[in-house]
Design an enzyme around this catalytic site. Structure first.
Site, PDB file in Angstrom:
ATOM      1  CB  ALA A 245      -0.867   0.150   1.058  1.00 34.17           C
TER       2      ALA A 245
ATOM      3  CB  SER B 155       7.599  -3.961  -7.874  1.00 39.02           C
ATOM      4  OG  SER B 155       6.753  -4.222  -6.611  1.00 39.02           O
TER       5      SER B 155
ATOM      6  CE  LYS C  46       8.828   1.855 -13.844  1.00 42.12           C
ATOM      7  NZ  LYS C  46       8.186   3.227 -13.796  1.00 42.12           N
TER       8      LYS C  46
ATOM      9  CB  ALA D 120      17.690   3.908 -17.977  1.00 45.57           C
TER      10      ALA D 120
ATOM     11  CB  CYS E 117      11.882   4.940 -10.010  1.00 48.35           C
ATOM     12  SG  CYS E 117      10.357   4.099  -9.241  1.00 48.35           S
TER      13      CYS E 117
HETATM   14  C1  UDX Z   1       7.802   1.395  -5.578  1.00 49.76           C
HETATM   15  C2  UDX Z   1       7.423   0.774  -6.755  1.00 49.76           C
HETATM   16  O1  UDX Z   1       6.203  -0.068  -6.716  1.00 49.76           O
HETATM   17  C3  UDX Z   1       8.251  -0.087  -7.414  1.00 49.76           C
HETATM   18  O2  UDX Z   1       8.128  -0.246  -8.713  1.00 49.76           O
HETATM   19  C4  UDX Z   1       9.753   0.157  -6.907  1.00 49.76           C
HETATM   20  O3  UDX Z   1      10.285  -0.927  -7.466  1.00 49.76           O
HETATM   21  C5  UDX Z   1       9.975   0.450  -5.432  1.00 49.76           C
HETATM   22  O4  UDX Z   1       9.155   1.353  -5.344  1.00 49.76           O
HETATM   23  P1  UDX Z   1       6.510   2.141  -3.592  1.00 49.76           P
HETATM   24  O5  UDX Z   1       5.001   2.004  -3.648  1.00 49.76           O
HETATM   25  O6  UDX Z   1       6.797   3.634  -4.014  1.00 49.76           O
HETATM   26  O7  UDX Z   1       7.072   1.200  -4.605  1.00 49.76           O
HETATM   27  O8  UDX Z   1       7.139   1.456  -2.168  1.00 49.76           O
HETATM   28  P2  UDX Z   1       6.617   1.952  -0.853  1.00 49.76           P
HETATM   29  O9  UDX Z   1       6.044   3.195  -0.841  1.00 49.76           O
HETATM   30  O10 UDX Z   1       8.089   1.357  -0.160  1.00 49.76           O
HETATM   31  O11 UDX Z   1       5.547   0.808  -0.626  1.00 49.76           O
HETATM   32  C6  UDX Z   1       5.874  -0.698  -0.754  1.00 49.76           C
HETATM   33  C7  UDX Z   1       4.902  -1.245   0.562  1.00 49.76           C
HETATM   34  O12 UDX Z   1       4.798  -2.744   0.291  1.00 49.76           O
HETATM   35  C8  UDX Z   1       5.199  -0.912   1.743  1.00 49.76           C
HETATM   36  O13 UDX Z   1       4.102  -0.271   2.584  1.00 49.76           O
HETATM   37  C9  UDX Z   1       5.398  -2.097   2.566  1.00 49.76           C
HETATM   38  O14 UDX Z   1       5.156  -2.352   3.869  1.00 49.76           O
HETATM   39  C10 UDX Z   1       4.587  -3.152   1.720  1.00 49.76           C
HETATM   40  N1  UDX Z   1       5.181  -4.832   1.863  1.00 49.76           N
HETATM   41  C11 UDX Z   1       6.587  -4.730   1.456  1.00 49.76           C
HETATM   42  C12 UDX Z   1       4.205  -5.679   2.171  1.00 49.76           C
HETATM   43  O15 UDX Z   1       3.002  -5.352   2.241  1.00 49.76           O
HETATM   44  N2  UDX Z   1       4.659  -7.022   2.135  1.00 49.76           N
HETATM   45  C13 UDX Z   1       6.030  -7.271   1.826  1.00 49.76           C
HETATM   46  O16 UDX Z   1       6.178  -8.468   1.995  1.00 49.76           O
HETATM   47  C14 UDX Z   1       6.947  -6.153   1.754  1.00 49.76           C
HETATM   48  C1  UDX Z   2       9.703   8.709 -12.333  1.00 41.69           C
HETATM   49  C2  UDX Z   2       9.232   8.529 -13.630  1.00 41.69           C
HETATM   50  O1  UDX Z   2       9.142   9.797 -14.225  1.00 41.69           O
HETATM   51  C3  UDX Z   2       7.724   7.682 -13.778  1.00 41.69           C
HETATM   52  O2  UDX Z   2       7.500   7.335 -15.057  1.00 41.69           O
HETATM   53  C4  UDX Z   2       8.181   6.265 -13.035  1.00 41.69           C
HETATM   54  O3  UDX Z   2       7.205   5.542 -13.074  1.00 41.69           O
HETATM   55  C5  UDX Z   2       8.695   6.670 -11.592  1.00 41.69           C
HETATM   56  O4  UDX Z   2       9.836   7.490 -11.778  1.00 41.69           O
HETATM   57  P1  UDX Z   2       8.974  10.239 -10.320  1.00 41.69           P
HETATM   58  O5  UDX Z   2      10.352   9.708  -9.767  1.00 41.69           O
HETATM   59  O6  UDX Z   2       7.800  10.375  -9.518  1.00 41.69           O
HETATM   60  O7  UDX Z   2       8.688   9.347 -11.698  1.00 41.69           O
HETATM   61  O8  UDX Z   2       9.507  11.828 -10.843  1.00 41.69           O
HETATM   62  P2  UDX Z   2       9.859  12.594 -12.135  1.00 41.69           P
HETATM   63  O9  UDX Z   2       9.009  13.596 -12.444  1.00 41.69           O
HETATM   64  O10 UDX Z   2      10.279  11.615 -13.010  1.00 41.69           O
HETATM   65  O11 UDX Z   2      11.181  13.288 -11.542  1.00 41.69           O
HETATM   66  C6  UDX Z   2      12.253  12.389 -10.992  1.00 41.69           C
HETATM   67  C7  UDX Z   2      13.233  13.589 -10.397  1.00 41.69           C
HETATM   68  O12 UDX Z   2      13.830  14.277 -11.683  1.00 41.69           O
HETATM   69  C8  UDX Z   2      12.898  14.592  -9.623  1.00 41.69           C
HETATM   70  O13 UDX Z   2      13.988  14.927  -8.634  1.00 41.69           O
HETATM   71  C9  UDX Z   2      12.569  15.844 -10.514  1.00 41.69           C
HETATM   72  O14 UDX Z   2      12.859  17.139  -9.733  1.00 41.69           O
HETATM   73  C10 UDX Z   2      13.852  15.621 -11.530  1.00 41.69           C
HETATM   74  N1  UDX Z   2      13.551  16.330 -12.718  1.00 41.69           N
HETATM   75  C11 UDX Z   2      12.507  16.120 -13.606  1.00 41.69           C
HETATM   76  C12 UDX Z   2      14.491  17.112 -13.151  1.00 41.69           C
HETATM   77  O15 UDX Z   2      15.515  17.701 -12.301  1.00 41.69           O
HETATM   78  N2  UDX Z   2      14.418  18.092 -14.357  1.00 41.69           N
HETATM   79  C13 UDX Z   2      13.450  17.590 -15.188  1.00 41.69           C
HETATM   80  O16 UDX Z   2      13.206  18.345 -16.259  1.00 41.69           O
HETATM   81  C14 UDX Z   2      12.495  16.571 -14.511  1.00 41.69           C
END
Ligand code: UDX
Ligand code: UDX
Length: 488
Positions: A13, A134, A226, A231, A282
């Protein structure tokens, strides 16, 4: 259609699982969506009566949760029950970079994904479609598949006669715009090898996404796409940040360079804003993962190419701290510096890999006294990130009590004007809207002169700042300005 999805369960979540499932529930009133998490506090927060206190801040999210929670969107810790009832299980748990063992510092740690696969294997009934949400290394689906298949032959779950499909369906949402990204996606990517399973997931998305935006590939292409998307995006930021340093050295302006190159259709104008370096959960993790995979498959040159993107980002962040020190007469020891913005970007309370963490660390090491403001990040989170002693607001316990580091010279300020009082410099690190409406006349009167404004987000209007006797540095701005002269 062979499989009709009525019950979805999502494990995890977090920033991805929470908003994604909220949108699915909103758009698919006939599907029951159960979000489960091992973290009880997080689930309690998702169930909070006060919708302002959900664990993830995203514009528009609270309204959706208000509409759907208790109707067809539920948050709980009832792992066994919810997996049992699900036709489709999304895995949306975190996959941090490994800190030890083979691939440490680069490869993703898949232990949580593996735990989830084992839980699904143990509790699922009938046919279950498992969806990787993920971001995962290429060929992870194979690992999940073999764990699931082993349950079909083991006695653990034999009586339920489970069968499985595994799909890859990476999430491309950006934090801060997650709801818009989810409701109007550029594309939905589904990787799989069995038509029926792919079709079942397509049918879920068809509730609000048009057919031509749903791309179908094999599992490995989807997983690799992805990593590659992240990247490429990160690479653009390192590219433009490298040019910002050159602009400062040569008298060019990175905003003008960005505009000039961005109007070339082939390059495009997005993701060309120079800033303090990319953050977020990420980019760094996914590139390091790509580096690891390249090396693993005997392609070190490919790995080195991508490693450069992360190295440039880290160098760029330290470059900013160094130039703050340089401009403050070579020392910040005992000087007060106001940090405006701690989140890794605007419109989120997320600080993971935020440039602010490295830059604040550098300045604290140099002896600066920081006053930090951020409209959404809470004090305890900053304490956690800066590794100093802090009070946990949930149970009032001190965390890191035994931390002997002397890097605790910072305070949290709830307003901008409180933060800037008596400071020698202001450093803007997040592009929060409110920082573009700062009353610079008022600020200038509150600072110790000669005073500096370091704008790492190009959010200020230079003439508005310098006319009140403040020195200004802007990222990638090689224009030589007269230094501030106190006229007020
Ligand atoms: C993101 C993206 O989902 C994923 O693509 C990327 O690889 C890592 O970060 P995010 O939703 O941002 O995940 O992560 P986070 O906010 O840390 O949420 C993950 C949740 O999974 C946590 O709340 C954690 O408690 C839960 N979790 C983890 C479970 O419920 N079961 C487990 O076994 C491990
Ligand atoms: C990124 C990808 O955009 C998204 O598609 C993927 O699913 C998860 O990772 P996020 O990390 O939420 O999303 O934010 P993003 O808007 O991509 O920004 C990433 C970082 O780059 C931030 O620190 C942002 O400030 C920085 N950034 C972005 C810049 O410095 N310049 C830019 O022009 C755009």
């Amino acid at each position: 259609m062979k499989y009709k999805i009525k019950n979805i369960c999502c494990i995890g979540a977090g920033y991805v699982g929470g908003p994604t499932m909220a949108v699915i529930a909103d758009k698919c009133p006939n599907i029951n969506v159960e979000v489960i998490d091992i973290n009880k506090e997080r689930i309690d927060d998702w169930n909070n009566k006060d919708f302002e206190k959900l664990p993830v801040y995203e514009p528009g999210l609270a309204e959706i949760v208000k509409r759907c929670r208790g109707r067809n969107l539920h948050f709980s810790n009832l792992l066994e029950e919810k997996i049992k009832n699900a036709d489709m299980v999304f895995i949306s748990v975190n996959t941090p970079t490994k800190t030890k063992g083979v691939g440490a510092g680069k490869a993703s740690d898949l232990k949580w994904v593996e735990v989830c696969a084992r839980q699904v294997a143990q509790f699922a009934r009938g046919h279950t479609i498992v969806v990787e949400k993920s971001t995962l290394p290429v060929r992870t689906a194979e690992v999940i598949k073999s764990i699931l298949e082993s349950s079909q032959s083991s006695t653990l779950n034999f009586s339920n006669n489970p069968s499985f499909d595994v799909l890859s369906n990476p999430e491309f949402l950006s934090e801060g715009t997650a709801i818009n990204d989810l409701t109007n996606p550029d594309r939905v990517l589904i990787g799989g090898d069995r038509k029926d399973a792919i079709e079942a997931l397509c049918e879920v998305y068809r509730n609000w996404v048009s057919e031509e935006k749903i791309l179908k590939t094999n599992v490995w292409s989807s997983e690799l796409a992805k990593l590659t998307a992240n990247a490429f995006l990160a690479q653009r930021i390192s590219s433009i940040n490298s040019i910002s340093a050159l602009c400062e050295a040569t008298g060019a302006d990175v905003r003008e360079v960005s505009r000039a190159i961005g109007s070339d259709n082939r390059i495009g104008s997005k993701f060309l804003d120079s800033g303090p370096g990319f953050g977020g959960s990420c980019f760094k993790k996914d590139i390091l993962n790509l580096v690891y995979l390249s090396e693993y498959f005997g392609l070190p040159e490919v790995g080195d190419f991508w490693k450069g993107v992360v190295e440039l980002n880290s160098w760029h962040q330290h470059r900013i701290s160094k130039l703050v020190v340089k401009n403050l007469f070579g020392t910040v020891s005992g000087k007060k510096i106001s940090i405006l913005g701690f989140a890794f970007k605007a419109n989120t309370n997320d600080t993971r890999e935020s440039a602010a963490i490295n830059i604040c660390h550098d300045l604290l090491e140099e002896g600066a006294i920081l006053s930090i403001h951020d409209p959404k990040v809470e004090k305890w989170q900053i304490s956690k990130d800066l590794g100093s002693k802090y009070l946990n607001p949930i149970n009032n316990d001190y965390i890191n009590e035994n931390n002997n580091s002397n890097i605790s010279e910072w305070s949290f300020c709830s307003t901008i004007y409180q933060a800037v009082k008596g400071s020698d410099a202001i450093l803007i690190l997040t592009e929060w809207d409110e920082y573009s409406f700062i009353d610079w006349e008022r600020v200038s009167k509150m600072m110790r002169h000669p005073a500096w404004v370091f704008d790492a987000r190009s959010i200020t209007k230079p003439e508005q700042v310098i006319k009140f006797g403040l020195n200004l540095w802007r990222i990638g701005d090689g224009y030589e300005r007269p230094t501030g002269d106190i006229k007020i």
